[in-house]
Design an enzyme around this catalytic site. Structure first.
Site, mmCIF file in Angstrom:
data_model
loop_
_atom_site.group_PDB
_atom_site.id
_atom_site.type_symbol
_atom_site.label_atom_id
_atom_site.label_comp_id
_atom_site.label_asym_id
_atom_site.label_seq_id
_atom_site.Cartn_x
_atom_site.Cartn_y
_atom_site.Cartn_z
ATOM 1 N N LYS A 97 0.852 -1.203 0.000
ATOM 2 C CA LYS A 97 0.000 0.000 0.000
ATOM 3 C C LYS A 97 0.885 1.249 0.000
ATOM 4 O O LYS A 97 2.096 1.154 0.267
ATOM 5 C CB LYS A 97 -0.913 -0.012 1.228
ATOM 6 C CG LYS A 97 -0.189 0.179 2.548
ATOM 7 C CD LYS A 97 -1.126 0.026 3.739
ATOM 8 C CE LYS A 97 -0.367 0.248 5.033
ATOM 9 N NZ LYS A 97 -1.144 -0.188 6.212
ATOM 10 N N MET A 118 10.694 26.066 1.347
ATOM 11 C CA MET A 118 9.835 25.150 0.612
ATOM 12 C C MET A 118 10.670 24.111 -0.140
ATOM 13 O O MET A 118 10.350 22.930 -0.154
ATOM 14 C CB MET A 118 8.984 25.966 -0.362
ATOM 15 C CG MET A 118 7.642 25.382 -0.679
ATOM 16 S SD MET A 118 6.666 26.492 -1.692
ATOM 17 C CE MET A 118 5.833 27.504 -0.485
ATOM 18 N N TYR A 158 14.432 31.284 7.888
ATOM 19 C CA TYR A 158 13.178 31.910 8.317
ATOM 20 C C TYR A 158 13.062 31.957 9.830
ATOM 21 O O TYR A 158 13.504 31.044 10.524
ATOM 22 C CB TYR A 158 11.980 31.139 7.750
ATOM 23 C CG TYR A 158 11.838 31.276 6.254
ATOM 24 C CD1 TYR A 158 11.854 32.534 5.647
ATOM 25 C CD2 TYR A 158 11.677 30.159 5.465
ATOM 26 C CE1 TYR A 158 11.719 32.654 4.273
ATOM 27 C CE2 TYR A 158 11.537 30.267 4.092
ATOM 28 C CZ TYR A 158 11.564 31.518 3.505
ATOM 29 O OH TYR A 158 11.431 31.632 2.159
ATOM 30 N N ARG A 218 -12.128 1.183 13.493
ATOM 31 C CA ARG A 218 -11.890 1.932 12.263
ATOM 32 C C ARG A 218 -12.921 1.546 11.205
ATOM 33 O O ARG A 218 -13.620 2.378 10.669
ATOM 34 C CB ARG A 218 -10.482 1.638 11.746
ATOM 35 C CG ARG A 218 -10.172 2.280 10.401
ATOM 36 C CD ARG A 218 -8.931 1.673 9.741
ATOM 37 N NE ARG A 218 -7.711 2.077 10.408
ATOM 38 C CZ ARG A 218 -6.517 1.528 10.151
ATOM 39 N NH1 ARG A 218 -6.402 0.555 9.256
ATOM 40 N NH2 ARG A 218 -5.444 1.934 10.791
HETATM 41 C C1 LIG Z 1 -0.635 -1.406 6.727
HETATM 42 C C2 LIG Z 1 -1.409 -2.571 7.127
HETATM 43 C C3 LIG Z 1 -0.759 -3.776 7.405
HETATM 44 C C4 LIG Z 1 0.751 -3.910 7.423
HETATM 45 O O1 LIG Z 1 1.223 -3.350 8.611
HETATM 46 P P1 LIG Z 1 2.804 -3.246 8.910
HETATM 47 O O2 LIG Z 1 2.867 -2.784 10.313
HETATM 48 O O3 LIG Z 1 3.343 -2.232 7.969
HETATM 49 O O4 LIG Z 1 3.388 -4.578 8.695
HETATM 50 C C5 LIG Z 1 -1.547 -4.866 7.691
HETATM 51 N N1 LIG Z 1 -2.887 -4.769 7.728
HETATM 52 C C6 LIG Z 1 -3.552 -3.623 7.477
HETATM 53 C C7 LIG Z 1 -5.029 -3.589 7.528
HETATM 54 C C8 LIG Z 1 -2.826 -2.485 7.173
HETATM 55 O O5 LIG Z 1 -3.479 -1.340 6.943
#
Ligand SMILES: *Cc1c(COP(=O)(O)O)cnc(C)c1O
Length: 372
Positions: free
Chosen positions: A37, A309, A261, A136
């Protein structure tokens, strides 16, 4: 190679090495879903997936359709699991990608069913339950209509329920142990209402799978550990990314001048300041200004200003011979020194993933030169 002021260097050999290390730590008999992901945590799905295919990975975890599309394009024929609740239009758009969807409750299941129906498919789905209390996107078995929701999802002929899932809220062994026990009980109850067939049960992330064996169930979803950034105690994992730039200019200033800055830094001696062409717009967050260190010529040197930036200032007065064009490493190794995830976390007050996932997507990515 196009000229870019800063880039992310992805070490695919480190990903392969980490995959091997994780498999050794898990031992045989624990199927693994490799999580790609956020465009492989910023490392690039296009760079990472071929490595995973070459090493026999048969399940990928994605969030976006784009990641799945890249994986299919790279020749991945295994199973793809989406690790969050998708919008209906995403499910429709995923028709040719064959993604197993993550279902958050009866209402969301209906959205997925309708989207599948619209494209003439029967989506395979994993039903999320709130066994670990992350609250969630899982059905909480303590809400009054939980059983009715599960029964309705199981009875919807437009869906094929194949799994029950949860996700852990904390990287803490006791918390994970408690959550895994709850998941064991609740996933049995939920499974019986969802299907007459046995369902795949899974809840573990890198930390959980590698720290609490009883959290592994039928599948573990491993992301962080593949990229060499986990708080689980696995020997020998290697960070798979470096954040790299070069010194664009070095300018000398007298004692007493303020720097950058907001005049947050004042020189207490004459100094040589290196301008590095990378700033907060590139994902090097402002919180790092005045706190982080970088590597130049194998030596640590402080980022002294609050960042612009697209430029930051490094005091290279103590780095002998620092020159225009020198490589600057903001994350990862240079010679014998290393800026670690822990260094970044101390400096920014954020988890390192909050930083590198955006670097990898804002800056060009290059494959690290292979050692052979
Ligand atoms: C990101 C995620 C994982 C993987 O988690 P890691 O800690 O990066 O290994 C597993 N399950 C879900 C639902 C996630 O969102």
């Amino acid at each position: 190679m196009s000229a870019s002021p800063a880039w992310v260097e992805v070490d695919t050999a480190a990903v392969a090495h980490n995959l091997r290390a994780v498999r050794v730590a898990l031992g045989p008999g624990t199927p693994l879903c490799a999580v790609v992901k956020a465009d492989a945590y910023g490392h690039g799905t296009d760079l990472v997936v071929p490595v995973l295919i070459a090493h026999g990975v048969t399940c990928l975890g994605v969030t976006s359709n784009e990641e799945a599309r890249t994986a299919r394009g790279a020749g991945f024929h295994g199973r793809i699991l989406r690790l969050r609740a998708a919008l209906g239009e995403e499910v429709e758009d995923a028709a040719v990608l064959d993604i197993q969807e993550w279902v958050a409750g009866a209402d969301h299941a209906r959205v997925v069913a309708e989207a599948g129906d619209a494209t003439g498919r029967r989506p395979r789905v994993h039903v999320s339950i709130n066994a670990t209390g992350i609250s969630r996107d899982g059905i909480d078995l303590d809400v009054p209509d939980a059983a009715a929701q599960l029964t309705a999802i199981g009875a919807d002929r437009r869906l094929s329920v194949v799994g029950v899932a949860s996700h852990f809220p904390r990287e803490d062994a006791e918390d994970v142990r408690t959550g895994a026990r709850a998941f064991d009980a609740q996933s049995r109850l939920a499974g019986a209402l969802l299907s007459t067939r046995p369902l795949e049960r899974h809840c573990a992330t890198s930390y959980a799978a590698l720290t609490v064996p009883e959290s592994r169930f039928d599948l573990v979803r491993i992301g962080a550990a593949l990229y060499g950034d986990t708080s689980a105690a696995v020997p020998g994992l290697r960070p798979a990314m470096r954040l790299v730039s070069r010194i664009a200019a070095i300018t000398s200033y007298p004692a007493g001048r303020s720097v950058g800055y907001d005049r947050t830094h004042v020189l207490d001696a004459p100094a040589h300041l290196a301008a590095v062409p990378l700033g907060y717009a590139d994902g090097y967050q402002r919180a790092l200004g005045g706190r982080a260190e970088v590597l130049v010529r194998g030596r640590r040197a402080p980022v002294v200003d609050r960042l612009a930036m697209n430029t930051l200032l490094v005091d290279v007065s103590a780095v002998g011979g620092a020159a225009i064009g020198d490589e600057v490493v903001l994350y990862g190794a240079q010679d014998a020194e290393r800026i670690t995830a822990a260094d970044l976390e101390r400096a920014s007050g954020e988890i390192a993933a909050n930083l590198y996932t955006s670097w990898g997507r804002l800056l060009p990515r290059r494959a690290a030169p292979s050692p052979d």
